[in-house]
Write an enzyme that holds these catalytic residues in place. Structure first.
Site, mmCIF file in Angstrom:
data_model
loop_
_atom_site.group_PDB
_atom_site.id
_atom_site.type_symbol
_atom_site.label_atom_id
_atom_site.label_comp_id
_atom_site.label_asym_id
_atom_site.label_seq_id
_atom_site.Cartn_x
_atom_site.Cartn_y
_atom_site.Cartn_z
ATOM 1 N N ASN A 60 0.849 -1.192 0.000
ATOM 2 C CA ASN A 60 0.000 0.000 0.000
ATOM 3 C C ASN A 60 0.886 1.244 0.000
ATOM 4 O OD1 ASN A 60 0.602 -0.743 2.707
ATOM 5 N ND2 ASN A 60 -1.126 0.415 3.493
ATOM 6 N N ILE A 61 0.444 2.231 -0.769
ATOM 7 C CA ILE A 61 1.202 3.474 -0.943
ATOM 8 C C ILE A 61 0.233 4.618 -0.652
ATOM 9 C CG2 ILE A 61 2.597 4.850 -2.540
ATOM 10 C CD1 ILE A 61 3.020 2.174 -4.148
ATOM 11 N N ASN A 63 -1.049 8.557 0.585
ATOM 12 C CA ASN A 63 -0.818 9.905 0.075
ATOM 13 C C ASN A 63 -1.436 10.901 1.035
ATOM 14 O OD1 ASN A 63 -1.585 12.343 -1.843
ATOM 15 N ND2 ASN A 63 -0.066 11.127 -2.921
ATOM 16 N N ALA A 64 -0.810 12.073 1.140
ATOM 17 C CA ALA A 64 -1.332 13.116 2.025
ATOM 18 C C ALA A 64 -2.766 13.488 1.646
ATOM 19 C CB ALA A 64 -0.430 14.335 1.970
ATOM 20 N N TYR A 66 -5.626 11.719 1.097
ATOM 21 C CA TYR A 66 -5.908 10.322 1.451
ATOM 22 C C TYR A 66 -6.498 9.431 0.343
ATOM 23 C CZ TYR A 66 -5.037 11.770 6.323
ATOM 24 O OH TYR A 66 -4.482 12.249 7.477
ATOM 25 N N CYS A 71 -3.943 0.617 -2.644
ATOM 26 C CA CYS A 71 -3.876 -0.626 -1.856
ATOM 27 C C CYS A 71 -2.794 -1.555 -2.401
ATOM 28 C CB CYS A 71 -5.206 -1.365 -1.912
ATOM 29 S SG CYS A 71 -6.535 -0.561 -1.026
ATOM 30 N N GLU A 73 -2.910 -4.756 -2.995
ATOM 31 C CA GLU A 73 -3.374 -5.723 -4.005
ATOM 32 C C GLU A 73 -3.275 -5.122 -5.404
ATOM 33 O OE1 GLU A 73 -4.764 -4.830 -1.197
ATOM 34 O OE2 GLU A 73 -6.143 -6.339 -0.399
ATOM 35 N N CYS A 110 -10.369 -4.871 0.372
ATOM 36 C CA CYS A 110 -11.430 -3.858 0.374
ATOM 37 C C CYS A 110 -12.296 -4.021 -0.875
ATOM 38 C CB CYS A 110 -10.816 -2.465 0.423
ATOM 39 S SG CYS A 110 -10.152 -1.900 -1.159
HETATM 40 N N1 THU Z 1 -5.361 -1.396 2.350
HETATM 41 C C1 THU Z 1 -4.808 -2.231 1.436
HETATM 42 O O1 THU Z 1 -3.664 -2.058 1.016
HETATM 43 N N2 THU Z 1 -5.560 -3.270 1.014
HETATM 44 C C2 THU Z 1 -6.836 -3.531 1.424
HETATM 45 O O2 THU Z 1 -7.489 -4.414 0.890
HETATM 46 C C3 THU Z 1 -7.391 -2.772 2.540
HETATM 47 C C4 THU Z 1 -6.681 -1.522 2.896
HETATM 48 C C5 THU Z 1 -4.564 -0.246 2.796
HETATM 49 C C6 THU Z 1 -5.101 1.093 2.350
HETATM 50 C C7 THU Z 1 -4.551 2.020 3.387
HETATM 51 O O3 THU Z 1 -3.243 2.397 3.004
HETATM 52 C C8 THU Z 1 -4.445 1.164 4.635
HETATM 53 O O4 THU Z 1 -4.547 -0.184 4.215
HETATM 54 C C9 THU Z 1 -5.519 1.438 5.675
HETATM 55 O O5 THU Z 1 -6.782 1.403 5.089
#
Ligand code: THU
Length: 159
Positions: A60-61, A63-64, A66, A71, A73, A110
């Site tokens: 996950n990357i 950003n300011a 949001y 994600c 995936e 998600c």
């Molecule tokens: N996040 C993911 O990378 N994958 C998901 O399926 C759920 C959420 C990340 C997004 C955000 O950077 C952090 O988890 C909190 O929501």
């Protein structure tokens, strides 16, 4: 009345997995270290196994601004498809490290990622299993990405 159900597999821990899934999950767990999550501190790692044996990871990357954040995936799948567009996806593993320190229960993708993986599955012309686990403990294997997105919207709906 119509109903919907699907079968999935539970493992007590990673040691119950066989190669190459065991290997794939370790890659996802290790990838969490590279996550850029300065806002949520929720570090996610994903690892995509391709038919040629390559494993491509993503994180996950954030950003300011949001909503701009990405994600793990989608990060992993975008990288895998960019680098190896002809390779079928065999499976994806997803792991995380939570700031709460609660790290032994699988987390599920998600909604946006479910939609994204669903289309990857269509493009793949074969099911994409999802391997879900925290850093320790239980592992859940979902046999097809579509299982997590019943009645999904896809390219066919656009005619
Ligand atoms: N996040 C993911 O990378 N994958 C998901 O399926 C759920 C959420 C990340 C997004 C955000 O950077 C952090 O988890 C909190 O929501």
């Amino acid at each position: 009345m119509p109903s919907y159900h699907f079968d999935y597999t539970e493992y007590k821990n990673e040691n119950e997995l066989e190669y190459p899934f065991s290997h794939l999950l370790v890659a996802a767990k290790n990838a969490t270290e590279s996550a850029y999550a300065p806002y949520s501190h929720f570090k996610v790692g994903a690892a995509v196994l391709l038919q040629n044996g390559e494993i491509v990871v993503g994180v996950n990357i954030e950003n300011a601004s949001y909503p701009v954040g990405l994600c793990a995936e989608r990060s992993a799948l975008a990288s895998a498809i960019s680098q190896f567009p002809e390779q079928k996806i065999v499976a994806i593993a997803i792991s995380y490290v939570a700031p709460s320190g609660d790290n032994n229960k699988p987390a599920f993708p998600c909604g946006m990622c479910r939609q994204f993986i669903s289309e990857c599955e269509d493009r793949n012309e074969q099911k994409i299993p999802l391997l879900l686990a925290a850093q320790e403990g239980q592992v859940i294997l979902i046999h097809s990405a579509k299982d997590l997105l019943p009645f999904s919207f896809g390219g066919n709906d656009l005619g």
